[in-house]
Design a protein around this motif. Structure first.
Motif, short mmCIF file in Angstrom:
data_model
loop_
_atom_site.label_atom_id
_atom_site.label_comp_id
_atom_site.label_asym_id
_atom_site.label_seq_id
_atom_site.Cartn_x
_atom_site.Cartn_y
_atom_site.Cartn_z
N GLY A 192 49.29 52.90 33.54
CA GLY A 192 49.96 51.76 32.91
C GLY A 192 49.93 50.60 33.88
O GLY A 192 49.36 50.70 34.97
N SER A 193 50.55 49.48 33.48
CA SER A 193 50.60 48.33 34.40
C SER A 193 51.77 47.43 34.04
O SER A 193 52.19 47.38 32.88
CB SER A 193 49.28 47.56 34.39
OG SER A 193 49.06 46.93 33.13
N GLY A 194 52.29 46.73 35.05
CA GLY A 194 53.49 45.92 34.87
C GLY A 194 53.18 44.45 34.61
O GLY A 194 52.04 44.06 34.35
N HIS A 195 54.23 43.63 34.70
CA HIS A 195 54.11 42.20 34.42
C HIS A 195 53.29 41.49 35.49
O HIS A 195 53.20 41.94 36.63
CB HIS A 195 55.50 41.56 34.40
CG HIS A 195 56.39 42.10 33.33
ND1 HIS A 195 57.75 42.15 33.46
CD2 HIS A 195 56.10 42.64 32.13
CE1 HIS A 195 58.27 42.69 32.37
NE2 HIS A 195 57.28 43.01 31.56
N ASN A 196 52.74 40.36 35.10
CA ASN A 196 52.09 39.47 36.06
C ASN A 196 53.14 38.51 36.60
O ASN A 196 53.58 37.60 35.90
CB ASN A 196 50.96 38.70 35.34
CG ASN A 196 50.28 37.73 36.27
OD1 ASN A 196 50.61 37.62 37.44
ND2 ASN A 196 49.29 37.01 35.74
N LEU A 197 53.53 38.71 37.86
CA LEU A 197 54.56 37.86 38.45
C LEU A 197 53.96 36.78 39.34
O LEU A 197 54.68 36.08 40.05
CB LEU A 197 55.53 38.73 39.28
CG LEU A 197 56.23 39.84 38.49
CD1 LEU A 197 57.06 40.72 39.42
CD2 LEU A 197 57.11 39.23 37.40
N SER A 198 52.65 36.63 39.30
CA SER A 198 51.99 35.61 40.13
C SER A 198 51.90 34.31 39.34
O SER A 198 52.35 34.23 38.20
CB SER A 198 50.58 36.08 40.51
OG SER A 198 49.70 35.92 39.41
N ASN A 199 51.28 33.30 39.94
CA ASN A 199 51.11 32.05 39.19
C ASN A 199 49.67 31.85 38.72
O ASN A 199 49.25 30.73 38.44
CB ASN A 199 51.60 30.85 40.01
CG ASN A 199 50.90 30.80 41.35
OD1 ASN A 199 49.88 31.49 41.54
ND2 ASN A 199 51.41 30.01 42.28
N ASP A 200 48.91 32.94 38.64
CA ASP A 200 47.53 32.86 38.13
C ASP A 200 47.32 33.98 37.11
O ASP A 200 48.12 34.92 37.04
CB ASP A 200 46.54 33.00 39.31
CG ASP A 200 45.12 32.59 38.92
OD1 ASP A 200 44.91 32.04 37.82
OD2 ASP A 200 44.21 32.83 39.75
N ARG A 201 46.24 33.89 36.37
CA ARG A 201 45.94 34.92 35.39
C ARG A 201 45.48 36.21 36.07
O ARG A 201 44.89 36.15 37.15
CB ARG A 201 44.80 34.45 34.47
CG ARG A 201 44.91 33.07 34.01
CD ARG A 201 43.70 32.67 33.16
NE ARG A 201 43.86 33.10 31.77
CZ ARG A 201 42.90 33.03 30.86
NH1 ARG A 201 41.70 32.61 31.18
NH2 ARG A 201 43.12 33.39 29.62
N ARG A 202 45.73 37.34 35.41
CA ARG A 202 45.11 38.61 35.83
C ARG A 202 44.16 39.01 34.72
O ARG A 202 44.57 39.15 33.56
CB ARG A 202 46.18 39.69 36.01
CG ARG A 202 45.64 40.96 36.68
CD ARG A 202 46.12 42.24 36.01
NE ARG A 202 45.53 42.45 34.70
CZ ARG A 202 45.58 43.61 34.03
NH1 ARG A 202 46.19 44.65 34.55
NH2 ARG A 202 45.03 43.74 32.82
N ILE A 203 42.88 39.17 35.06
CA ILE A 203 41.89 39.43 34.01
C ILE A 203 41.13 40.72 34.33
O ILE A 203 40.53 40.85 35.40
CB ILE A 203 40.88 38.27 33.88
CG1 ILE A 203 41.62 36.94 33.66
CG2 ILE A 203 39.92 38.54 32.71
CD1 ILE A 203 40.71 35.71 33.64
#
Ligand SMILES: O=C(O)CCC(=O)C(=O)O
Length: 275
Positions: A192-203
């Motif tokens: 599984g995977s969690g939220h994106n807490l950065s300020n850029d996209r995760r692709i």
């Protein structure tokens, strides 16, 4: 072309995944991201909603990635030389959104049997703990099929929000990769995977999945492309590969493939989700 080493194959069988594997350079990955973002600008619906599925049918870029010889050699080490691509999904997590992927097993609802198949995942951006990389529960594939609760959660990026409960999170392992790297995971490994807490996209671009030609689809029909070897079983309809971006006949075909996929994804489900 060399595939996985003996040690990597042994690691995969013990743990249910292998990562990171080198495929593209960071600069090639940046070019691929730019090409994706140009597509999103010119065709806003091209990869959103259920169109996140099977983008390799309409874009030479994702077709080339799915059929990349280095990737196929890694895959061959695990499932043999007769390889079909039976589907892909683009998993984008925007920084301002709360998207996550609950603990699940890919084999649970996909109907691909026997389990001579593997899911590949290409990082088009760096993937980190902060931006929501995948986590694997090592060895969980040895248990075979586990119960899932279908939550249909609003921010869950899975079709039904299907969730394995009581996963020992302290035993799970993050797959941190730089842009251009690749991972492979087993049909039954819990991940599984969690939220994106950065300020850029995760692709991430998932090839779901690479199947041996001996693998049938027991819940419906799937379309496939021959990636390597020959298909002596003839279980599935074979499809051509795109030569240009977003050609009408390829879009029609992608839509047909996604209709068929929807039947499989939601087979026996109480409701239908947005993918
Ligand atoms: O992109 C993700 O975070 C998860 C993708 C996934 O579950 C898969 O490729 O099987």
């Amino acid at each position: 072309m060399s595939g996985l080493t003996e040690a990597q194959i042994a690691f995969y069988h013990e743990n249910g995944y292998i990562a990171p594997l080198d495929v593209f350079t960071p600069s090639q990955a940046a070019d691929m991201r730019a090409e994706l973002e140009a597509l999103e600008a010119s065709h806003p619906d091209a990869v959103t909603g259920r169109n996140r599925n099977n983008v390799h049918y309409v874009t030479p870029l994702f077709d080339r990635i799915a059929h990349h010889p280095t990737i196929l050699s890694y895959v061959e080490s695990l499932i043999g030389a007769n390889i079909l691509v039976c589907g892909t999904t683009l998993f984008v997590k925007e920084p301002e959104e709360k998207g996550f992927i609950s603990w699940h097993q890919d084999a649970k609802y996909i109907g691909l049997e026997p389990y001579n198949w593997v899911t590949g995942w290409v990082a088009l951006t760096d993937v980190t703990i902060e931006n929501g990389c995948m986590y694997m529960w090592p060895g969980s594939h040895h248990a075979g099929e586990l119960d899932h609760l279908d939550t249909f959660g609003e921010d869950n990026l899975l079709t039904r929000g299907q969730t394995v409960q009581n996963v020992p999170e302290d035993e799970t392992v993050p797959l941190i990769m730089r842009a251009g790297q690749f991972s492979l995971h087993h049909p039954w490994v819990v991940h599984g995977s969690g939220h994106n807490l950065s300020n850029d996209r995760r692709i991430g671009f998932a090839i779901q999945s690479y199947i041996g030609t001996d693998v049938d689809e027991v819940l419906g029909d799937i379309y496939v492309q021959q990636a390597r070897g020959t298909d002596d079983y003839g279980y599935h309809k074979h499809t051509p590969r795109p030569t240009q971006l977003m050609q009408d006949q390829d879009i029609t075909f992608r839509d047909r493939a996604n209709d068929a996929l929807k039947e499989i994804f939601y087979s026996g489900a109480k409701q239908v989700g947005k993918y």
